[in-house]
Design a protein around this motif. Structure first.
Motif, mmCIF file in Angstrom:
data_model
loop_
_atom_site.group_PDB
_atom_site.id
_atom_site.type_symbol
_atom_site.label_atom_id
_atom_site.label_comp_id
_atom_site.label_asym_id
_atom_site.label_seq_id
_atom_site.Cartn_x
_atom_site.Cartn_y
_atom_site.Cartn_z
ATOM 1 N N LYS A 1 0.886 -1.298 0.053
ATOM 2 C CA LYS A 1 -0.009 -0.060 -0.126
ATOM 3 C C LYS A 1 1.005 1.179 0.054
ATOM 4 O O LYS A 1 2.019 1.209 0.262
ATOM 5 N N LYS A 2 0.287 2.315 -0.415
ATOM 6 C CA LYS A 2 1.287 3.412 -0.588
ATOM 7 C C LYS A 2 1.498 3.789 0.712
ATOM 8 O O LYS A 2 2.742 4.570 0.869
ATOM 9 N N GLU A 3 0.937 3.825 1.667
ATOM 10 C CA GLU A 3 1.157 4.445 2.987
ATOM 11 C C GLU A 3 2.444 3.696 3.742
ATOM 12 O O GLU A 3 3.010 4.297 4.532
ATOM 13 N N TYR A 4 2.747 2.311 3.114
ATOM 14 C CA TYR A 4 4.194 1.664 3.632
ATOM 15 C C TYR A 4 5.403 2.040 2.574
ATOM 16 O O TYR A 4 6.332 1.455 2.834
ATOM 17 N N CYS A 5 5.170 2.957 1.688
ATOM 18 C CA CYS A 5 6.350 3.383 0.904
ATOM 19 C C CYS A 5 6.746 4.803 1.052
ATOM 20 O O CYS A 5 6.083 5.840 1.449
ATOM 21 N N ARG A 6 8.165 4.810 1.116
ATOM 22 C CA ARG A 6 8.769 6.288 1.321
ATOM 23 C C ARG A 6 9.727 6.561 0.135
ATOM 24 O O ARG A 6 10.869 5.599 0.054
ATOM 25 N N VAL A 7 9.712 7.421 -0.702
ATOM 26 C CA VAL A 7 10.733 7.603 -1.674
ATOM 27 C C VAL A 7 11.270 9.110 -1.167
ATOM 28 O O VAL A 7 10.260 10.139 -1.150
ATOM 29 N N ALA A 8 12.503 9.152 -1.337
ATOM 30 C CA ALA A 8 13.100 10.715 -0.875
ATOM 31 C C ALA A 8 14.337 10.895 -1.684
ATOM 32 O O ALA A 8 14.925 9.884 -2.057
ATOM 33 N N ILE A 9 14.949 12.249 -1.501
ATOM 34 C CA ILE A 9 16.309 12.289 -1.822
ATOM 35 C C ILE A 9 17.194 12.726 -0.640
ATOM 36 O O ILE A 9 16.646 13.402 0.269
ATOM 37 N N ASN A 10 18.192 12.049 -0.578
ATOM 38 C CA ASN A 10 18.761 12.355 0.910
ATOM 39 C C ASN A 10 19.974 13.400 0.539
ATOM 40 O O ASN A 10 19.798 13.835 -0.325
ATOM 41 N N ASP A 11 20.772 13.581 2.005
ATOM 42 C CA ASP A 11 21.440 14.729 1.786
ATOM 43 C C ASP A 11 22.660 14.600 0.770
ATOM 44 O O ASP A 11 23.050 15.511 0.394
ATOM 45 N N GLU A 12 22.979 13.294 0.295
ATOM 46 C CA GLU A 12 23.946 13.283 -0.565
ATOM 47 C C GLU A 12 23.493 13.326 -2.039
ATOM 48 O O GLU A 12 24.091 13.147 -2.857
ATOM 49 N N GLY A 13 21.964 13.445 -2.151
ATOM 50 C CA GLY A 13 21.587 13.492 -3.511
ATOM 51 C C GLY A 13 21.329 12.352 -4.186
ATOM 52 O O GLY A 13 20.862 12.170 -5.290
ATOM 53 N N ASP A 14 21.131 11.175 -3.407
ATOM 54 C CA ASP A 14 20.891 9.897 -3.680
ATOM 55 C C ASP A 14 19.345 9.623 -3.590
ATOM 56 O O ASP A 14 18.818 10.117 -2.546
#
Length: 128
Positions: A40-53
């Motif tokens: 479910k979308k509630e269980y997903c996290r997509v992000a850009i970290n401090d290093e740009g990854d």
């Protein structure tokens, strides 16, 4: 360079909680598809970290309960899986326009490429 994006050593492929990842490239973007049945979308996290990854994290919690009053038994099964991976992005990804969605058990992450401006160059050359 594109191989560096997907060949990471942070999590071995033998790990059973690691979802299968498909990557497609078009003229305008890269598309990542992560197979996570029942997610479910509630269980997903997509992000850009401090290093740009790109960081993708998936937590999947499932509970199955079976009860039969005639035979006086109750069975409950819990399943919990956790996945987190960092991906080094190619230089041509426009990081502020990345999008993600979950549909039919697949997390799709679209990584748009930086639009290249075609510069038309016209100049008269003096002949001497």
């Amino acid at each position: 360079m594109f191989d560096d994006f997907f060949n990471t050593d942070f999590m071995p492929r033998a790990n059973s909680t690691a979802p299968a990842v498909n990557v497609k490239e078009t003229d305008k973007n890269y598309v990542m598809e992560l197979a996570a049945p029942g997610i479910k979308k509630e269980y997903c996290r997509v992000a850009i970290n401090d290093e740009g990854d790109l960081t993708i994290a998936i937590e999947n919690k499932m509970e199955h309960k079976e009860e039969n009053k005639k035979h006086h038994y109750l069975r409950r099964e819990f399943s919990y899986s956790n996945y987190q991976q960092n991906y080094t992005l190619p230089d041509d990804v426009e990081r502020d326009k990345i999008s993600a969605k979950v549909e039919n058990g697949i997390l799709t992450v679209v990584l748009p490429k930086v639009e290249k401006e075609e510069k038309k160059f016209a100049k008269a050359i003096e002949v001497s």
